[in-house]
Design a protein around this motif. Structure first.
Motif, mmCIF file in Angstrom:
data_model
loop_
_atom_site.group_PDB
_atom_site.id
_atom_site.type_symbol
_atom_site.label_atom_id
_atom_site.label_comp_id
_atom_site.label_asym_id
_atom_site.label_seq_id
_atom_site.Cartn_x
_atom_site.Cartn_y
_atom_site.Cartn_z
ATOM 1 N N PHE A 35 -5.413 -21.971 2.367
ATOM 2 C CA PHE A 35 -4.846 -22.771 1.176
ATOM 3 C C PHE A 35 -5.942 -22.442 -0.062
ATOM 4 O O PHE A 35 -6.332 -23.570 -0.773
ATOM 5 C CB PHE A 35 -4.876 -24.030 1.364
ATOM 6 C CG PHE A 35 -3.688 -24.556 2.636
ATOM 7 C CD1 PHE A 35 -2.334 -24.156 2.420
ATOM 8 C CD2 PHE A 35 -4.288 -24.878 3.979
ATOM 9 C CE1 PHE A 35 -1.573 -24.364 3.313
ATOM 10 C CE2 PHE A 35 -3.290 -24.980 4.769
ATOM 11 C CZ PHE A 35 -2.018 -24.536 4.688
ATOM 12 N N GLU A 36 -6.257 -21.252 -0.348
ATOM 13 C CA GLU A 36 -7.271 -20.938 -1.488
ATOM 14 C C GLU A 36 -6.517 -20.805 -2.785
ATOM 15 O O GLU A 36 -7.303 -20.502 -3.770
ATOM 16 C CB GLU A 36 -7.938 -19.518 -1.035
ATOM 17 C CG GLU A 36 -8.947 -19.841 0.293
ATOM 18 C CD GLU A 36 -10.184 -20.708 -0.002
ATOM 19 O OE1 GLU A 36 -10.468 -21.130 -1.309
ATOM 20 O OE2 GLU A 36 -10.745 -21.005 1.016
ATOM 21 N N GLY A 37 -5.176 -20.719 -2.707
ATOM 22 C CA GLY A 37 -4.663 -20.210 -4.209
ATOM 23 C C GLY A 37 -4.367 -21.338 -4.844
ATOM 24 O O GLY A 37 -4.760 -22.711 -4.495
ATOM 25 N N MET A 68 -2.973 -28.002 -4.722
ATOM 26 C CA MET A 68 -3.877 -27.072 -4.146
ATOM 27 C C MET A 68 -5.175 -27.490 -4.855
ATOM 28 O O MET A 68 -5.202 -27.584 -5.916
ATOM 29 C CB MET A 68 -3.640 -25.920 -4.316
ATOM 30 C CG MET A 68 -2.200 -25.326 -3.630
ATOM 31 S SD MET A 68 -1.928 -25.479 -2.070
ATOM 32 C CE MET A 68 -2.816 -24.027 -1.664
ATOM 33 N N ARG A 69 -6.201 -28.069 -4.121
ATOM 34 C CA ARG A 69 -7.615 -28.451 -4.619
ATOM 35 C C ARG A 69 -8.735 -28.235 -3.737
ATOM 36 O O ARG A 69 -8.913 -28.293 -2.719
ATOM 37 C CB ARG A 69 -7.377 -29.994 -4.701
ATOM 38 C CG ARG A 69 -8.406 -30.673 -5.496
ATOM 39 C CD ARG A 69 -8.287 -31.968 -5.881
ATOM 40 N NE ARG A 69 -8.636 -33.049 -4.456
ATOM 41 C CZ ARG A 69 -7.718 -33.953 -4.184
ATOM 42 N NH1 ARG A 69 -6.714 -34.402 -4.630
ATOM 43 N NH2 ARG A 69 -8.114 -34.512 -3.116
ATOM 44 N N ASN A 70 -9.738 -27.421 -4.293
ATOM 45 C CA ASN A 70 -11.043 -27.051 -3.587
ATOM 46 C C ASN A 70 -10.661 -26.390 -2.349
ATOM 47 O O ASN A 70 -11.366 -26.807 -1.047
ATOM 48 C CB ASN A 70 -11.865 -28.378 -3.380
ATOM 49 C CG ASN A 70 -12.250 -28.907 -4.629
ATOM 50 O OD1 ASN A 70 -12.417 -28.155 -5.673
ATOM 51 N ND2 ASN A 70 -12.203 -30.344 -4.810
ATOM 52 N N GLY A 71 -9.762 -25.448 -2.275
ATOM 53 C CA GLY A 71 -9.180 -24.788 -0.841
ATOM 54 C C GLY A 71 -8.792 -25.535 0.080
ATOM 55 O O GLY A 71 -8.788 -25.405 1.261
ATOM 56 N N ASN A 72 -8.079 -26.712 -0.547
ATOM 57 C CA ASN A 72 -7.152 -27.372 0.315
ATOM 58 C C ASN A 72 -5.579 -27.614 -0.061
ATOM 59 O O ASN A 72 -5.623 -27.682 -1.348
ATOM 60 C CB ASN A 72 -7.923 -29.037 0.530
ATOM 61 C CG ASN A 72 -9.101 -29.113 1.343
ATOM 62 O OD1 ASN A 72 -9.108 -29.869 2.193
ATOM 63 N ND2 ASN A 72 -10.183 -28.326 0.942
ATOM 64 N N LEU A 73 -4.802 -27.770 0.643
ATOM 65 C CA LEU A 73 -3.561 -28.251 0.652
ATOM 66 C C LEU A 73 -3.496 -29.831 0.624
ATOM 67 O O LEU A 73 -3.948 -30.414 1.677
ATOM 68 C CB LEU A 73 -2.695 -27.684 1.818
ATOM 69 C CG LEU A 73 -1.240 -28.517 1.787
ATOM 70 C CD1 LEU A 73 -0.316 -28.252 0.187
ATOM 71 C CD2 LEU A 73 -0.492 -27.872 3.111
ATOM 72 N N GLU A 250 -3.920 -39.789 0.771
ATOM 73 C CA GLU A 250 -3.651 -38.268 0.778
ATOM 74 C C GLU A 250 -4.343 -37.876 2.426
ATOM 75 O O GLU A 250 -4.870 -38.354 2.972
ATOM 76 C CB GLU A 250 -4.680 -37.529 0.034
ATOM 77 C CG GLU A 250 -4.571 -38.031 -1.483
ATOM 78 C CD GLU A 250 -5.586 -37.230 -2.173
ATOM 79 O OE1 GLU A 250 -5.350 -37.142 -3.619
ATOM 80 O OE2 GLU A 250 -6.655 -36.524 -1.807
ATOM 81 N N MET A 251 -3.589 -36.761 2.522
ATOM 82 C CA MET A 251 -3.851 -35.763 3.801
ATOM 83 C C MET A 251 -4.381 -34.418 3.255
ATOM 84 O O MET A 251 -3.804 -33.778 2.318
ATOM 85 C CB MET A 251 -2.990 -35.740 4.834
ATOM 86 C CG MET A 251 -1.683 -35.074 4.512
ATOM 87 S SD MET A 251 -0.577 -35.124 6.073
ATOM 88 C CE MET A 251 -1.583 -34.326 7.475
ATOM 89 N N GLN A 252 -5.669 -34.142 3.311
ATOM 90 C CA GLN A 252 -6.091 -32.760 2.824
ATOM 91 C C GLN A 252 -6.283 -31.828 4.005
ATOM 92 O O GLN A 252 -6.966 -32.102 4.998
ATOM 93 C CB GLN A 252 -7.399 -33.027 2.283
ATOM 94 C CG GLN A 252 -7.664 -33.958 1.204
ATOM 95 C CD GLN A 252 -9.004 -34.321 0.817
ATOM 96 O OE1 GLN A 252 -9.842 -33.612 0.632
ATOM 97 N NE2 GLN A 252 -9.293 -35.588 0.286
ATOM 98 N N ILE A 253 -5.516 -30.664 3.944
ATOM 99 C CA ILE A 253 -5.407 -29.528 4.889
ATOM 100 C C ILE A 253 -6.374 -28.404 4.574
ATOM 101 O O ILE A 253 -6.259 -27.909 3.617
ATOM 102 C CB ILE A 253 -4.195 -29.374 5.298
ATOM 103 C CG1 ILE A 253 -3.075 -30.293 5.522
ATOM 104 C CG2 ILE A 253 -4.197 -28.111 6.281
ATOM 105 C CD1 ILE A 253 -3.576 -31.166 6.498
ATOM 106 N N ASP A 254 -7.440 -28.229 5.203
ATOM 107 C CA ASP A 254 -8.444 -27.400 4.706
ATOM 108 C C ASP A 254 -7.845 -26.001 5.320
ATOM 109 O O ASP A 254 -7.946 -24.913 4.601
ATOM 110 C CB ASP A 254 -9.775 -27.316 5.571
ATOM 111 C CG ASP A 254 -10.944 -26.534 5.027
ATOM 112 O OD1 ASP A 254 -10.622 -25.802 4.226
ATOM 113 O OD2 ASP A 254 -11.949 -26.738 5.486
#
Length: 263
Positions: A35-37, A68-73, A250-254
């Motif tokens: 999730f880097e884009g 998409m934030r700081n390499g997270n979905l 939120e849930m942040q997926i690395d």
């Protein structure tokens, strides 16, 4: 057999290792999403549509639920910013790989950080890739992670005709809870074998659900391809009512990683 199913199986079985540094002893990393884009990969993921099951009744394609934030979905549960077209008070975001990417056996890992909220029900789970062939729960369901409210535990569970329709929950034990760090990232994982489903949190084994000898129907339907769902659910009979003053959540997926056993 549908062409989409064949393409999904051929695609993931033909992949090569993505990074030896991310491999595990005895496992080969065959696919990952970091999730880097600036947008999620639509070749793999689709937004989960709203439909009648309780968990999906607030799903939305509203862009405000996705980031998409700081390499997270980042998947969000929010107050609905525009109720002129969508009358629901709050809406949620979720993605799945339905009709796009299948997982058959192997190990799935998801690194995620889950915010707490009264009525929050984030989930990471698997449903049959050929879902149209199976009326739930005949094809099985594998819940890699469910969390309720502000809990410091996560639920990991399997569902089948055996557990749901026949109500056999402890022969073998069909689910467990395990501790998580509620304020940080945790890694939720499942390994799928022809004779068992094995769960982990932060690489700690939490439960094994085995295939057993039984004359009862549908005890182990789990030896088949599945698709992955990741969703920020809100509200329902199990989790309870949503406190809208707690929103947004939120849930942040690395990352998501899929391994297969080395041969």
């Amino acid at each position: 057999m549908k062409l989409s199913y064949l393409l999904g199986v051929l695609f993931f079985t033909s992949l090569v290792s993505c990074s030896s540094q991310k491999g595990k002893d005895g496992w080969r990393l065959v696919w990952e999403d970091e999730f880097e884009g600036t947008a999620f990969d639509t070749a793999t993921w689709s937004k989960i549509p709203r439909w009648h099951p309780e968990w999906a009744q607030h799903m939305s394609d509203n862009e405000a639920c996705y980031e998409m934030r700081n390499g997270n979905l980042v998947l969000k549960g929010i107050m609905n910013p525009d109720r002129t077209k969508d009358t629901l008070a709050y809406i949620t975001g979720g993605l799945y790989t339905k009709c796009k990417r299948a997982f058959y056996g192997g190990r799935i890992e998801v690194k995620a950080k889950l915010e707490g909220c009264t009525g929050a029900w984030p989930a990471i789970w698997l449903k049959p890739f050929e879902e149209e062939k199976y009326v739930w729960p005949t094809g099985g369901e594998i819940d890699i992670m469910e969390r309720l409210n502000y809990d410091s535990i996560a639920y990991q569970t399997v569902h089948s005709v055996y557990t749901q329709h026949l109500g056999i929950l402890d022969n073998p034990k069909r689910g467990t809870t395990a501790s998580i760090n509620p304020n940080d990232y945790n890694v939720y994982a499942v390994e799928m074998y022809p004779d068992s489903v094995v769960f982990f949190i932060n690489d700690k084994h939490t439960l094994t659900y085995p295939r057993i000898e039984t004359d009862k129907e549908g005890q182990f339907p789990f030896d088949r391809p599945y698709y992955l769902l990741i969703d920020m659910q809100l509200g329902g009979n199990w989790v309870g009512k949503v406190d809208t003053l707690d929103l947004p959540v939120e849930m942040q997926i690395d990352w998501v990683r899929y391994y297969q056993k080395e041969k």
